[in-house]
Scaffold this active site. Structure first.
Site, PDB file in Angstrom:
ATOM      1  N   LEU A 111       0.856  -1.180   0.000  1.00  0.00           N
ATOM      2  CA  LEU A 111       0.000   0.000   0.000  1.00  0.00           C
ATOM      3  C   LEU A 111       0.894   1.232   0.000  1.00  0.00           C
ATOM      4  O   LEU A 111       1.904   1.265   0.699  1.00  0.00           O
ATOM      5  CB  LEU A 111      -0.900   0.020   1.243  1.00  0.00           C
ATOM      6  CG  LEU A 111      -1.922  -1.111   1.369  1.00  0.00           C
ATOM      7  CD1 LEU A 111      -2.615  -1.036   2.723  1.00  0.00           C
ATOM      8  CD2 LEU A 111      -2.946  -1.056   0.243  1.00  0.00           C
ATOM      9  N   ASP A 112       0.515   2.252  -0.765  1.00  0.00           N
ATOM     10  CA  ASP A 112       1.343   3.454  -0.801  1.00  0.00           C
ATOM     11  C   ASP A 112       1.195   4.244   0.493  1.00  0.00           C
ATOM     12  O   ASP A 112       0.341   3.951   1.331  1.00  0.00           O
ATOM     13  CB  ASP A 112       1.009   4.314  -2.026  1.00  0.00           C
ATOM     14  CG  ASP A 112      -0.406   4.862  -2.000  1.00  0.00           C
ATOM     15  OD1 ASP A 112      -0.776   5.537  -1.024  1.00  0.00           O
ATOM     16  OD2 ASP A 112      -1.152   4.635  -2.977  1.00  0.00           O
ATOM     17  N   LYS A 113       2.041   5.233   0.637  1.00  0.00           N
ATOM     18  CA  LYS A 113       2.124   5.997   1.884  1.00  0.00           C
ATOM     19  C   LYS A 113       0.787   6.607   2.277  1.00  0.00           C
ATOM     20  O   LYS A 113       0.466   6.718   3.465  1.00  0.00           O
ATOM     21  CB  LYS A 113       3.182   7.094   1.719  1.00  0.00           C
ATOM     22  CG  LYS A 113       3.477   7.890   2.982  1.00  0.00           C
ATOM     23  CD  LYS A 113       4.626   8.860   2.742  1.00  0.00           C
ATOM     24  CE  LYS A 113       4.996   9.622   4.011  1.00  0.00           C
ATOM     25  NZ  LYS A 113       6.135  10.545   3.793  1.00  0.00           N
TER      26      LYS A 113
END
Length: 232
Positions: A111-113
């Site tokens: 998952l991205d930031k």
């Protein structure tokens, strides 16, 4: 990682994150490693598979000796990397010992930031391969909050199998979009393209303001609190 042969005590403990061979030797010398209540003294002692569950380090059983699989509720602001310098890493949220396991733990379905929700962490190579193989079909469910009211036509666009993303040469596979409220949608994907949910909405003129994953394959985030984890 299931082991069918006896393993040296020091190799076993080191592979499970209890430290280097030297650090493991220190634990043994201090009488902190036991088998059925008896202190073990020889780091080279072979531990049979059926005895692994009886080994204790400082009174605690060995954690997931056949391989670790963990559900983590990732908060926004954390990155899925071991590398330094890219921000707060998800591995700060789990026991430090896990990062010392061999093979090392890694996240699956990154998952991205700016995305929160369900993340799987494992040191089981067969699971990583199963879930990341191009041939794998793993449903992932996201809840997206967007910047303006949703339109019913998006349901058919997402499901069409013809939606193209910028810089891609093949359309997205059909995805299920359910409109939950005026600006909230539930999206089910079987792909894992870079920032896919955000880019799918952007291609139709919507900006995703919040994105949260609630399911990954058979695993459901449920009531797991933000920043918390659970071995599964």
């Amino acid at each position: 990682m299931n082991q069918s042969k006896p393993r040296r005590l020091d190799q076993l403990l080191s592979s499970l994150g209890h430290g280097s061979r030297r650090e493991v030797r220190e634990l043994i010398d201090a009488g902190l490693v036991t088998l059925r209540g008896e202190a073990l003294e020889d780091e080279g002692q072979k531990i049979a598979p059926q005895d692994v569950a009886e080994v204790r380090v400082e009174g605690e059983p060995l954690e997931a000796p056949d391989g670790l699989l963990v559900m983590l509720h990732k908060p926004v602001g954390y990155v899925c990397t071991h590398a330094a310098g890219e921000g707060e890493t998800i591995y700060k949220l789990v026991p430090e010992r896990w990062t010392k396991r061999n093979p090392p733990v890694t996240s699956v379905g990154r998952l991205d930031k700016d995305t929160s929700g369900l993340l799987l962490i494992t040191d089981r190579g067969e699971l990583v391969q199963r879930w990341t193989s191009p041939k794998s079909v793993v449903e992932k469910v996201y809840v997206a909050e967007v910047d303006k009211p949703l339109e019913a036509g998006l349901v058919d666009v997402f499901a069409s199998g013809t939606l193209m993303l910028r810089s891609e040469d093949s359309p997205c596979l059909p995805a299920k979009l359910e409109i939950v409220s005026e600006r909230t949608a539930r999206v089910t994907l079987t792909e894992g393209r870079y920032h896919q949910v955000r880019r799918m909405f952007a291609s139709q003129g919507w900006h995703v303001e919040k994105l949260h994953r609630v399911n990954f394959g058979e695993y459901d985030l449920g009531e797991l609190a933000e920043g918390e984890w659970r071995v599964v």
